[in-house]
Design an enzyme around this catalytic site. Sequence first.
Site, mmCIF file in Angstrom:
data_model
loop_
_atom_site.group_PDB
_atom_site.id
_atom_site.type_symbol
_atom_site.label_atom_id
_atom_site.label_comp_id
_atom_site.label_asym_id
_atom_site.label_seq_id
_atom_site.Cartn_x
_atom_site.Cartn_y
_atom_site.Cartn_z
ATOM 1 N N GLY A 71 -24.393 -28.605 4.262
ATOM 2 C CA GLY A 71 -24.956 -28.997 2.970
ATOM 3 C C GLY A 71 -25.436 -30.434 2.933
ATOM 4 O O GLY A 71 -26.503 -30.735 2.390
ATOM 5 N N GLY A 196 -22.734 -23.203 4.960
ATOM 6 C CA GLY A 196 -21.997 -22.032 5.430
ATOM 7 C C GLY A 196 -20.558 -21.970 4.955
ATOM 8 O O GLY A 196 -20.118 -20.961 4.402
ATOM 9 N N CYS A 322 -14.757 -34.984 -0.982
ATOM 10 C CA CYS A 322 -15.382 -36.226 -0.509
ATOM 11 C C CYS A 322 -14.873 -37.435 -1.278
ATOM 12 O O CYS A 322 -15.060 -38.568 -0.859
ATOM 13 C CB CYS A 322 -16.900 -36.152 -0.668
ATOM 14 S SG CYS A 322 -17.565 -34.704 0.094
HETATM 15 N N1 PLP Z 1 -23.309 -30.232 -2.242
HETATM 16 C C1 PLP Z 1 -22.265 -29.806 -2.953
HETATM 17 C C2 PLP Z 1 -22.456 -29.403 -4.378
HETATM 18 C C3 PLP Z 1 -20.995 -29.722 -2.358
HETATM 19 O O1 PLP Z 1 -19.954 -29.300 -3.081
HETATM 20 C C4 PLP Z 1 -20.852 -30.117 -1.003
HETATM 21 C C5 PLP Z 1 -19.522 -30.116 -0.372
HETATM 22 O O2 PLP Z 1 -18.503 -30.122 -1.024
HETATM 23 C C6 PLP Z 1 -21.981 -30.540 -0.302
HETATM 24 C C7 PLP Z 1 -23.201 -30.592 -0.949
HETATM 25 C C8 PLP Z 1 -21.897 -30.946 1.135
HETATM 26 O O3 PLP Z 1 -21.786 -29.798 1.936
HETATM 27 P P1 PLP Z 1 -21.219 -29.887 3.435
HETATM 28 O O4 PLP Z 1 -19.739 -30.038 3.330
HETATM 29 O O5 PLP Z 1 -21.599 -28.577 4.056
HETATM 30 O O6 PLP Z 1 -21.879 -31.024 4.108
#
Ligand code: PLP
Length: 396
Positions: A71, A196, A322
């Site tokens: 993501g 994924g 995060c």
């Molecule tokens: N966007 C949203 C809304 C998310 O909740 C997240 C991860 O928590 C991400 C982007 C980032 O995705 P990834 O963990 O696959 O990098």
Amino acid sequence: MDKAYLDNNATAPLLPEAFEAMRPFFFEKFGNASSLYERGHQARTALEQARGRVARLLGASPQEIVFTGGGTEGDTMAILGLVSPGDHVITTAIEHHAVLHSCRRAETLGAQVTRLGIGGDGQVSPDDVRAALRPNTRLISVMMANNETGVVQPIEAIGRIAAEANVLFHTDAVQAAGKIPIDVARIQCHLLTLSGHKLHAPLGVGALYVRKGTLLRPLLHGGTQERGMRAGTENLPGIVGLGAAAELAVEWFVAGKAAKLAALRDRLERTAIEEIEHTRVNGGSAPRVPNTTSLGFEGVAGKSLVVSLDFKGVCASTGSACSAGSSAPPYVLMAMGLTAEQAYSSVRFSLGKQTTEEEIDYVLDCLPEVVAQLRAISPIWKKRSLRGGSVEGVGS
Ligand code: PLP
């Protein structure tokens, strides 16, 4: 051993069917999809089948799917791949850091960014999006579903505004894909990010929908994989797993499982509110994805509750993984107008396709006792009891 895993928005377990689909591609069917010999052809065929499956989940055509590493990569590609110095971007204050920090980077490169606030229900107003348009607006980036509250944003209305204004539209659908049906034609988006591991596929793989004709600068430079938009040897097992999870998600919708998941979430929410006084649902009045609830327990520190639940074998979180190391109150909840105390007292429970009735029963057995124990030692709760009123407005 966990007794209840309710942190699927952080990462969701791999579906066994997806793992079985991937397994041969680690061993007897391994190969580089760009190789000219038979093994390479087999890898290419599997890759294209997965592309078709992801496209079907989104109502897209296979040529519009670019496989990514997840993501964060998709969001970064969408923003930094489109925006140039002097361009204006409209986004919201409640996006994931992948979007917020990419926008900040775009600003340092000379772009202008408008970050819209949201209402108390957790939704951005399409009228605010329209009002923020400028002659140099290049991109609108608004998420489909929020990771902390599960609130679904009015993206079809925003897509119409973008289309009328002839502005590019990106939506981060990381927390929506596989949970609510998605049709890129209805949304009228040019780009859509999915990841994924949020939809029971493996970690380290994702996809970016790029509408035909949308010119995107690649982030990675190297080979010509993914039609030059994402260089690097493809993560074949991961992509196959993503394809399998996407196909299972389509079957899951057809079988009416989304409503069952929502009923399970609603039971958790309803019973918690009934059994634990001064408990609140954040964003409960807006449309939400079926798996997420953000509950505020007055007088309790959300982080302490998460730790206490962990001792009972329950995994939940105070919001985005995060932000786990941050001491700031969850910014999404603050943007909804909650006080710092209310935001700090909130815990996110996110269910998954594998969540059982028994897990929810177990959480509901533990929760009242754990909250009562934490309130018994909470100075905020004590102050509240002395005043005989609400703790609202008390900073922490
Ligand atoms: N966007 C949203 C809304 C998310 O909740 C997240 C991860 O928590 C991400 C982007 C980032 O995705 P990834 O963990 O696959 O990098």
